[in-house]
Design a protein around this motif. Structure first.
Motif, short mmCIF file in Angstrom:
data_model
loop_
_atom_site.label_atom_id
_atom_site.label_comp_id
_atom_site.label_asym_id
_atom_site.label_seq_id
_atom_site.Cartn_x
_atom_site.Cartn_y
_atom_site.Cartn_z
N GLY A 15 0.79 -1.22 0.00
CA GLY A 15 0.00 0.00 0.00
C GLY A 15 0.82 1.27 0.00
O GLY A 15 0.27 2.36 -0.22
N GLY A 16 2.11 1.14 0.22
CA GLY A 16 2.99 2.29 0.26
C GLY A 16 3.48 2.70 -1.11
O GLY A 16 3.07 2.15 -2.14
N SER A 17 4.39 3.66 -1.12
CA SER A 17 4.91 4.24 -2.35
C SER A 17 6.42 4.28 -2.33
O SER A 17 7.05 4.33 -1.27
N LEU A 18 6.99 4.28 -3.51
CA LEU A 18 8.43 4.35 -3.65
C LEU A 18 8.74 4.92 -5.03
O LEU A 18 8.04 4.62 -6.00
N ARG A 19 9.77 5.74 -5.12
CA ARG A 19 10.24 6.24 -6.40
C ARG A 19 11.66 5.77 -6.64
O ARG A 19 12.54 6.00 -5.80
N ILE A 20 11.87 5.13 -7.77
CA ILE A 20 13.20 4.71 -8.16
C ILE A 20 13.65 5.54 -9.35
O ILE A 20 12.84 6.04 -10.13
N ALA A 61 2.48 -1.89 -18.33
CA ALA A 61 1.91 -3.22 -18.19
C ALA A 61 0.58 -3.13 -17.46
O ALA A 61 0.39 -2.26 -16.60
N ASP A 62 -0.34 -4.02 -17.81
CA ASP A 62 -1.65 -4.00 -17.17
C ASP A 62 -1.54 -4.15 -15.65
O ASP A 62 -2.36 -3.58 -14.92
N SER A 63 -0.55 -4.87 -15.19
CA SER A 63 -0.41 -5.13 -13.77
C SER A 63 -0.05 -3.89 -12.96
O SER A 63 -0.24 -3.88 -11.74
N VAL A 64 0.47 -2.86 -13.62
CA VAL A 64 0.88 -1.65 -12.90
C VAL A 64 0.12 -0.41 -13.35
O VAL A 64 0.26 0.64 -12.71
N LYS A 65 -0.65 -0.52 -14.40
CA LYS A 65 -1.38 0.64 -14.91
C LYS A 65 -2.27 1.23 -13.83
O LYS A 65 -3.00 0.51 -13.14
N MET A 83 6.07 4.52 -7.93
CA MET A 83 5.27 3.33 -7.65
C MET A 83 4.37 3.61 -6.46
O MET A 83 4.86 3.92 -5.37
N ASN A 84 3.09 3.49 -6.66
CA ASN A 84 2.09 3.72 -5.62
C ASN A 84 1.25 2.48 -5.42
O ASN A 84 1.19 1.60 -6.28
N SER A 85 0.57 2.43 -4.29
CA SER A 85 -0.29 1.29 -3.96
C SER A 85 0.43 -0.03 -4.19
O SER A 85 -0.09 -0.95 -4.82
N LEU A 86 1.62 -0.12 -3.66
CA LEU A 86 2.46 -1.28 -3.92
C LEU A 86 1.87 -2.55 -3.33
O LEU A 86 1.26 -2.54 -2.26
N LYS A 87 2.08 -3.64 -4.06
CA LYS A 87 1.62 -4.96 -3.67
C LYS A 87 2.81 -5.88 -3.51
O LYS A 87 3.88 -5.64 -4.06
N ALA A 88 2.61 -6.97 -2.80
CA ALA A 88 3.67 -7.94 -2.62
C ALA A 88 4.17 -8.47 -3.95
O ALA A 88 5.36 -8.76 -4.11
N GLU A 89 3.29 -8.59 -4.93
CA GLU A 89 3.67 -9.09 -6.24
C GLU A 89 4.58 -8.14 -7.00
O GLU A 89 5.14 -8.52 -8.03
N ASP A 90 4.74 -6.91 -6.52
CA ASP A 90 5.65 -5.96 -7.14
C ASP A 90 7.09 -6.19 -6.72
O ASP A 90 8.00 -5.55 -7.26
N THR A 91 7.32 -7.06 -5.75
CA THR A 91 8.67 -7.34 -5.29
C THR A 91 9.50 -7.93 -6.43
O THR A 91 9.14 -8.93 -7.03
N ALA A 92 10.63 -7.28 -6.72
CA ALA A 92 11.48 -7.71 -7.82
C ALA A 92 12.71 -6.82 -7.87
O ALA A 92 12.77 -5.79 -7.19
N VAL A 93 13.66 -7.21 -8.69
CA VAL A 93 14.73 -6.32 -9.08
C VAL A 93 14.23 -5.53 -10.29
O VAL A 93 13.78 -6.11 -11.27
N TYR A 94 14.33 -4.23 -10.20
CA TYR A 94 13.87 -3.35 -11.26
C TYR A 94 15.06 -2.85 -12.07
O TYR A 94 16.04 -2.36 -11.51
N TYR A 95 14.95 -2.98 -13.39
CA TYR A 95 16.00 -2.59 -14.31
C TYR A 95 15.52 -1.50 -15.24
O TYR A 95 14.40 -1.57 -15.75
N CYS A 96 16.35 -0.52 -15.48
CA CYS A 96 16.05 0.45 -16.53
C CYS A 96 16.85 0.10 -17.77
O CYS A 96 17.89 -0.55 -17.71
N ALA A 97 16.34 0.54 -18.91
CA ALA A 97 16.97 0.24 -20.19
C ALA A 97 16.79 1.41 -21.13
O ALA A 97 15.77 2.11 -21.07
#
Length: 121
Positions: A15-20, A61-65, A83-97
């Protein structure tokens, strides 16, 4: 040659937020579309969001829209993922390209090292 460095990952409650952030160096940042991808343990890397050289053009992606927002600041050579309204399923390593606007990883030429985002529930 482009170097990309992600930062801002960490631990956040559901439910929290984070900016990367992803800072670019090397060739002109504004020449590239940018993308965010993520990969959880044991899973395939998946598309999250992309933004074109024209920052008004974005795709998610539909999962984050509706929860995540990609943006860029060409003057700072940086792309962000809010990233807002974070869910457990959002746990991952995030890569930019860097490469182009799109969902396929094959259109991206340069990748960062990744930043860990962990969402506790």
């Amino acid at each position: 040659q482009v170097q990309l460095v992600e930062s801002g990952g960490g631990l956040v409650q559901a439910g929290g937020s984070l900016r990367i952030s992803c800072a670019a160096s090397g060739r002109t940042f504004s020449s590239y579309g940018m993308g965010w991808f993520r990969q959880a343990p044991g899973k395939e890397r998946e598309f999250v969001a992309t933004i074109g050289r024209d920052s008004t053009i974005t795709d998610y992606a539909d999962s984050v829209k509706g929860r995540f927002t990609i943006s860029r600041d060409n003057a700072k050579s940086t792309v962000y993922l809010e990233m807002n309204s974070l869910k457990a399923e959002d746990t991952a390593v995030y890569y930019c390209a860097a490469g182009n606007l799109g969902r396929s990883p094959t259109i991206y030429l340069y990748w960062g090292q990744g930043t860990q985002v962990t969402v506790s529930s």
